[in-house]
Design a protein around this motif. Structure first.
Motif: not given
Length: 158
Positions: A21-23, A57-59, A29-30
């Motif tokens: 689940x994205x935080x 997160x970038x990976x 960051x997005x």
């Protein structure tokens, strides 16, 4: 003296749980990546207390040229990055971290500051002034949001 930078191995995207689940961090960051129009092929440097989270997160987003910067004392880092993402808890901490690692950012490169922890217009303006004193250019409108985008001066600025 050589640049003091380290590269951490990127996690295997296949190891990310399917119920991930994205935080709030992921959403910030997005937004940042959309604001700077970053591409997964761009070399990216990350610094500050959220550097490891940024790398992971970038990976997950397919960025495979990411370096975690601790301190850069010259311009001979492993690679000059096109985007440098800095996080921090205060205007002073962000400015100090940026100064320590800005040698990794290529001239004309973009600095993206995750300034969500810098509260109040006075502190954000102070952060903008600290970055401007280090030669970075930014838009005044960016001081109102949680992300400050600045550009490192390039040869055209001389």
């Amino acid at each position: 003296m050589a640049a003091l930078a380290r590269t951490a191995p990127l996690p295997d995207p296949s190891q990310i749980p399917s119920d991930f689940e994205p935080t709030d961090f992921e959403f910030r960051l997005e937004r940042l990546l959309r604001l700077v129009d970053a591409e997964p092929t761009d070399p990216v440097g990350v610094a500050g207390p959220e550097a490891l989270d940024l790398m992971c997160a970038l990976a997950r987003r397919g960025f495979d040229r990411v370096e975690a910067a601790q301190r850069c004392t010259c311009r001979c880092a492993d690679q000059a990055c096109a985007l440098l993402i800095v996080s921090g808890a205060s205007a002073d901490a962000i400015a100090a971290t940026t100064l320590a690692v800005s040698g990794m950012l290529r001239p004309g490169g973009r600095l993206a500051v995750m300034a969500h922890a810098v509260h109040g217009p006075h502190e954000r303006r102070r952060l903008g002034n600290l970055l401007a004193h280090r030669g970075f250019r930014y838009r005044e409108d960016d001081l109102d949001g949680p992300i400050l985008i600045a550009t490192k001066p390039g040869p055209e600025d001389l």
